[in-house]
Scaffold this motif. Structure first.
Motif, mmCIF file in Angstrom:
data_model
loop_
_atom_site.group_PDB
_atom_site.id
_atom_site.type_symbol
_atom_site.label_atom_id
_atom_site.label_comp_id
_atom_site.label_asym_id
_atom_site.label_seq_id
_atom_site.Cartn_x
_atom_site.Cartn_y
_atom_site.Cartn_z
ATOM 1 N N GLU A 1 4.700 -0.944 -11.858
ATOM 2 C CA GLU A 1 5.392 -2.056 -11.195
ATOM 3 C C GLU A 1 5.539 -1.777 -9.705
ATOM 4 N N ARG A 2 5.264 -2.798 -8.906
ATOM 5 C CA ARG A 2 5.377 -2.680 -7.460
ATOM 6 C C ARG A 2 6.223 -3.829 -6.929
ATOM 7 N N PRO A 3 6.962 -3.608 -5.853
ATOM 8 C CA PRO A 3 7.754 -4.697 -5.267
ATOM 9 C C PRO A 3 6.842 -5.749 -4.655
ATOM 10 N N PRO A 4 7.251 -7.012 -4.683
ATOM 11 C CA PRO A 4 6.437 -8.065 -4.070
ATOM 12 C C PRO A 4 6.240 -7.816 -2.578
ATOM 13 N N TYR A 5 5.062 -8.106 -2.107
ATOM 14 C CA TYR A 5 4.740 -7.927 -0.685
ATOM 15 C C TYR A 5 5.751 -8.642 0.203
ATOM 16 N N ALA A 6 6.066 -9.884 -0.151
ATOM 17 C CA ALA A 6 6.961 -10.681 0.692
ATOM 18 C C ALA A 6 8.342 -10.055 0.806
ATOM 19 N N ARG A 7 8.795 -9.368 -0.258
ATOM 20 C CA ARG A 7 10.124 -8.774 -0.237
ATOM 21 C C ARG A 7 10.144 -7.505 0.620
ATOM 22 N N VAL A 8 9.055 -6.742 0.596
ATOM 23 C CA VAL A 8 8.982 -5.569 1.476
ATOM 24 C C VAL A 8 8.915 -6.025 2.934
ATOM 25 N N ARG A 9 8.111 -7.021 3.183
ATOM 26 C CA ARG A 9 8.035 -7.599 4.535
ATOM 27 C C ARG A 9 9.415 -8.053 4.998
ATOM 28 N N GLU A 10 10.159 -8.665 4.105
ATOM 29 C CA GLU A 10 11.508 -9.116 4.421
ATOM 30 C C GLU A 10 12.402 -7.941 4.810
ATOM 31 N N CYS A 11 12.269 -6.830 4.107
ATOM 32 C CA CYS A 11 13.039 -5.627 4.461
ATOM 33 C C CYS A 11 12.716 -5.169 5.882
ATOM 34 N N LEU A 12 11.445 -5.176 6.224
ATOM 35 C CA LEU A 12 11.040 -4.754 7.560
ATOM 36 C C LEU A 12 11.662 -5.653 8.626
ATOM 37 N N LEU A 13 11.611 -6.956 8.391
ATOM 38 C CA LEU A 13 12.169 -7.897 9.359
ATOM 39 C C LEU A 13 13.684 -7.772 9.445
ATOM 40 N N ASP A 14 14.342 -7.617 8.282
ATOM 41 C CA ASP A 14 15.795 -7.460 8.276
ATOM 42 C C ASP A 14 16.220 -6.256 9.110
#
Length: 287
Positions: free
Chosen positions: A190-203
């Motif tokens: 299982e891997r985290p969704p790309y969009a959610r990791v991207r969201e972490c970076l932006l946050d």
């Protein structure tokens, strides 16, 4: 044989201008690239080298910055008209002015702050998979060219100073970078969704009051790792997209952190990784 001068023009190409409009705590970004080309009474400069009719290209650059401060920049068509009309009306030797403007759009990072932006155009999503005959598998996700900018909330001071230092310390600067990030998953499950990791970076970028780009790098990696246990390591390459305050004092104008020169090179390049202490060895040069 008779020789004559044919069509010609001269100008300043690609004057980069970033204007920050400060509406209280809400900021607006105008990021443009201005090119001017002028033609007119240019016979003597070509034949004899007399520059009496020439408006220096450096002056054309300065006009872009000064007019941005004096008149603002709203619709780029109106700003181009303003410049072109000035060239022809103010300088008798100039009969024709061509002004071209490119605009680079920025979107406010939703729900974070009023001074954090992500540039339109989109990043490139990446992945690298390694697998060998012994059953070892490494999955790396990532992105490149995620261009982000904070128009305030960034400082830089307290660094080494010697006889070669000209950089002035600042407690309020633009911080911008084009993020290249690659995150290694702890396994091939299982891997985290790309969009959610991207969201972490932006946050993390938007919410970190930065004293250095290195500090921001660590905060972005830490946010991903603390949010997603499936990720064991994040590696970054962050070019510092410098924005230098333009000195408008020669034109009798102040500049309170509004008009900047966006330099594309040379640039600082900040690289590093953030990983869990128990992160398994990748087994591969996984970049």
């Amino acid at each position: 044989m008779t020789v004559k001068l044919g069509p010609n023009r001269y100008g300043k190409a690609e004057t980069r201008l970033v204007r920050v409009v400060r509406d209280g705590t809400t900021h607006h970004i105008k990021d443009i690239n201005v090119s001017s080309a002028l033609s007119g009474d240019m016979e003597e400069v070509h034949r004899t080298g007399s520059n009496a009719a020439v408006l220096p290209t450096d002056t054309q650059k300065n006009l872009v910055y000064a007019f941005a401060r004096k008149h603002g920049v709203e619709e780029i068509e109106d700003f181009a008209l303003l410049l072109a009309r000035h060239y022809v009306s103010a300088y008798p030797s100039i009969h024709h002015a061509r002004v071209e403007i490119e605009e680079y759009a920025w979107n406010r990072i939703p729900g974070r702050s009023r001074h954090s932006f992500v540039r339109d155009g989109g990043e490139v999503r990446t992945c690298v998979v390694h697998h060998d005959g012994d059953g070892r598998t490494t999955v790396v996700s990532g992105l490149t060219d995620l261009v982000v900018l904070n128009s305030t909330g960034s400082e830089f001071h307290g660094y080494i100073v010697d006889e070669y230092t000209t950089l002035r310390p600042t407690t309020d600067r633009i911080l911008a970078t084009a993020v290249t990030a690659r995150w290694r998953h702890a396994g091939d499950g299982e891997r985290p969704p790309y969009a959610r990791v991207r969201e972490c970076l932006l946050d993390a970028f938007a919410q970190t009051h930065s004293l250095s780009l290195q500090q921001t790098l660590y905060a972005m990696g830490e946010r991903v790792l603390t949010t997603w246990p499936q990720v064991c390591e994040v590696r970054f390459a962050l070019p510092n997209k410098h924005h230098f305050l333009v000195d408008l004092s020669p034109f009798g104008l102040d500049n309170e952190n509004e008009v900047f020169y966006a330099a594309d090179r040379p640039y600082g390049l900040i690289e590093g990784s953030v990983l869990r202490e128990d992160a398994p060895d990748a087994g591969f040069a996984w970049e």
